[in-house]
Design a protein around this motif. Structure first.
Motif, PDB file in Angstrom:
ATOM      1  N   LEU A 109      44.668 -86.736 -77.450  1.00  0.00           N
ATOM      2  CA  LEU A 109      43.324 -86.746 -78.014  1.00  0.00           C
ATOM      3  C   LEU A 109      43.177 -87.904 -78.988  1.00  0.00           C
ATOM      4  N   GLY A 110      41.986 -88.403 -79.153  1.00  0.00           N
ATOM      5  CA  GLY A 110      41.732 -89.467 -80.108  1.00  0.00           C
ATOM      6  C   GLY A 110      40.543 -90.302 -79.690  1.00  0.00           C
ATOM      7  N   LYS A 111      40.325 -91.388 -80.436  1.00  0.00           N
ATOM      8  CA  LYS A 111      39.190 -92.280 -80.163  1.00  0.00           C
ATOM      9  C   LYS A 111      39.659 -93.726 -80.132  1.00  0.00           C
ATOM     10  N   ALA A 112      40.733 -93.983 -79.442  1.00  0.00           N
ATOM     11  CA  ALA A 112      41.290 -95.328 -79.333  1.00  0.00           C
ATOM     12  C   ALA A 112      41.882 -95.470 -77.939  1.00  0.00           C
ATOM     13  N   THR A 113      42.840 -96.377 -77.807  1.00  0.00           N
ATOM     14  CA  THR A 113      43.618 -96.464 -76.584  1.00  0.00           C
ATOM     15  C   THR A 113      45.058 -96.125 -76.933  1.00  0.00           C
ATOM     16  N   ALA A 114      45.846 -95.747 -75.932  1.00  0.00           N
ATOM     17  CA  ALA A 114      47.243 -95.402 -76.168  1.00  0.00           C
ATOM     18  C   ALA A 114      48.093 -95.807 -74.987  1.00  0.00           C
ATOM     19  N   ASP A 115      49.324 -96.209 -75.263  1.00  0.00           N
ATOM     20  CA  ASP A 115      50.341 -96.391 -74.232  1.00  0.00           C
ATOM     21  C   ASP A 115      51.070 -95.055 -74.163  1.00  0.00           C
ATOM     22  N   ILE A 116      51.039 -94.410 -73.016  1.00  0.00           N
ATOM     23  CA  ILE A 116      51.549 -93.047 -72.869  1.00  0.00           C
ATOM     24  C   ILE A 116      52.685 -93.029 -71.854  1.00  0.00           C
ATOM     25  N   THR A 117      53.784 -92.358 -72.191  1.00  0.00           N
ATOM     26  CA  THR A 117      54.909 -92.175 -71.278  1.00  0.00           C
ATOM     27  C   THR A 117      55.213 -90.691 -71.195  1.00  0.00           C
ATOM     28  N   TYR A 118      55.340 -90.179 -69.969  1.00  0.00           N
ATOM     29  CA  TYR A 118      55.607 -88.754 -69.771  1.00  0.00           C
ATOM     30  C   TYR A 118      56.426 -88.580 -68.489  1.00  0.00           C
ATOM     31  N   PRO A 119      57.187 -87.472 -68.352  1.00  0.00           N
ATOM     32  CA  PRO A 119      57.959 -87.241 -67.131  1.00  0.00           C
ATOM     33  C   PRO A 119      57.032 -86.862 -65.978  1.00  0.00           C
ATOM     34  N   ASP A 120      57.404 -87.270 -64.765  1.00  0.00           N
ATOM     35  CA  ASP A 120      56.538 -87.067 -63.605  1.00  0.00           C
ATOM     36  C   ASP A 120      56.534 -85.646 -63.044  1.00  0.00           C
ATOM     37  N   GLY A 121      57.381 -84.770 -63.567  1.00  0.00           N
ATOM     38  CA  GLY A 121      57.394 -83.388 -63.090  1.00  0.00           C
ATOM     39  C   GLY A 121      58.386 -83.144 -61.971  1.00  0.00           C
ATOM     40  N   SER A 122      59.066 -84.200 -61.522  1.00  0.00           N
ATOM     41  CA  SER A 122      60.073 -84.035 -60.465  1.00  0.00           C
ATOM     42  C   SER A 122      61.394 -83.582 -61.088  1.00  0.00           C
ATOM     43  N   ARG A 123      62.316 -83.169 -60.251  1.00  0.00           N
ATOM     44  CA  ARG A 123      63.649 -82.777 -60.750  1.00  0.00           C
ATOM     45  C   ARG A 123      64.334 -83.951 -61.454  1.00  0.00           C
ATOM     46  N   ALA A 124      64.080 -85.154 -61.010  1.00  0.00           N
ATOM     47  CA  ALA A 124      64.698 -86.342 -61.599  1.00  0.00           C
ATOM     48  C   ALA A 124      64.064 -86.714 -62.942  1.00  0.00           C
ATOM     49  N   GLN A 125      62.892 -86.158 -63.235  1.00  0.00           N
ATOM     50  CA  GLN A 125      62.174 -86.444 -64.484  1.00  0.00           C
ATOM     51  C   GLN A 125      61.998 -87.951 -64.701  1.00  0.00           C
ATOM     52  N   LYS A 126      61.503 -88.627 -63.677  1.00  0.00           N
ATOM     53  CA  LYS A 126      61.227 -90.058 -63.795  1.00  0.00           C
ATOM     54  C   LYS A 126      60.066 -90.269 -64.757  1.00  0.00           C
ATOM     55  N   ALA A 127      60.150 -91.320 -65.543  1.00  0.00           N
ATOM     56  CA  ALA A 127      59.110 -91.615 -66.521  1.00  0.00           C
ATOM     57  C   ALA A 127      57.915 -92.280 -65.854  1.00  0.00           C
ATOM     58  N   VAL A 128      56.731 -91.857 -66.244  1.00  0.00           N
ATOM     59  CA  VAL A 128      55.480 -92.471 -65.822  1.00  0.00           C
ATOM     60  C   VAL A 128      54.865 -93.071 -67.081  1.00  0.00           C
ATOM     61  N   THR A 129      54.434 -94.332 -67.020  1.00  0.00           N
ATOM     62  CA  THR A 129      53.819 -94.981 -68.169  1.00  0.00           C
ATOM     63  C   THR A 129      52.398 -95.390 -67.825  1.00  0.00           C
ATOM     64  N   VAL A 130      51.484 -95.076 -68.731  1.00  0.00           N
ATOM     65  CA  VAL A 130      50.084 -95.494 -68.613  1.00  0.00           C
ATOM     66  C   VAL A 130      49.821 -96.410 -69.794  1.00  0.00           C
ATOM     67  N   ASP A 131      49.510 -97.684 -69.536  1.00  0.00           N
ATOM     68  CA  ASP A 131      49.247 -98.649 -70.599  1.00  0.00           C
ATOM     69  C   ASP A 131      47.769 -98.664 -70.962  1.00  0.00           C
ATOM     70  N   ALA A 132      47.485 -98.687 -72.241  1.00  0.00           N
ATOM     71  CA  ALA A 132      46.121 -98.800 -72.775  1.00  0.00           C
ATOM     72  C   ALA A 132      45.173 -97.753 -72.202  1.00  0.00           C
ATOM     73  N   ALA A 133      45.624 -96.504 -72.151  1.00  0.00           N
ATOM     74  CA  ALA A 133      44.772 -95.417 -71.648  1.00  0.00           C
ATOM     75  C   ALA A 133      43.659 -95.137 -72.643  1.00  0.00           C
ATOM     76  N   GLU A 134      42.449 -95.003 -72.154  1.00  0.00           N
ATOM     77  CA  GLU A 134      41.318 -94.627 -73.003  1.00  0.00           C
ATOM     78  C   GLU A 134      41.471 -93.170 -73.417  1.00  0.00           C
ATOM     79  N   LEU A 135      41.300 -92.890 -74.690  1.00  0.00           N
ATOM     80  CA  LEU A 135      41.408 -91.523 -75.191  1.00  0.00           C
ATOM     81  C   LEU A 135      40.030 -90.905 -75.343  1.00  0.00           C
TER      82      LEU A 135
END
Length: 72
Positions: free
Chosen positions: A6-32
């Motif tokens: 949540l917020g009123k800016a942009t964010a670089d966000i990294t989170y696990p993809d939900g797979s057993r391997a828990q690979k990281a997914v990165t979203v650069d400059a996501a609108e909040l």
């Protein structure tokens, strides 16, 4: 698993993809506010999040995530 930043800016966000391997997914400059849903839920608990005073980062359920914000 649903992740939300949540917020009123942009964010670089990294989170696990939900797979057993828990690979990281990165979203650069996501609108909040930002939200996404992945596959299977993770058994991990939150370990890191960087945020500004204007941004609250939280997973909808326990998981590993990170978010950094920048002002537009």
């Amino acid at each position: 698993m649903t992740y939300e930043v949540l917020g009123k800016a942009t964010a670089d966000i990294t989170y696990p993809d939900g797979s057993r391997a828990q690979k990281a997914v990165t979203v650069d400059a996501a609108e909040l506010p930002w939200r996404t849903t992945t596959g299977a839920p993770s058994a991990r608990t939150p370990s890191s999040a960087s945020r500004s005073a204007n941004t609250a980062a939280r997973p909808a359920a326990p998981s590993l995530y990170a978010a950094t914000t920048s002002r537009a």
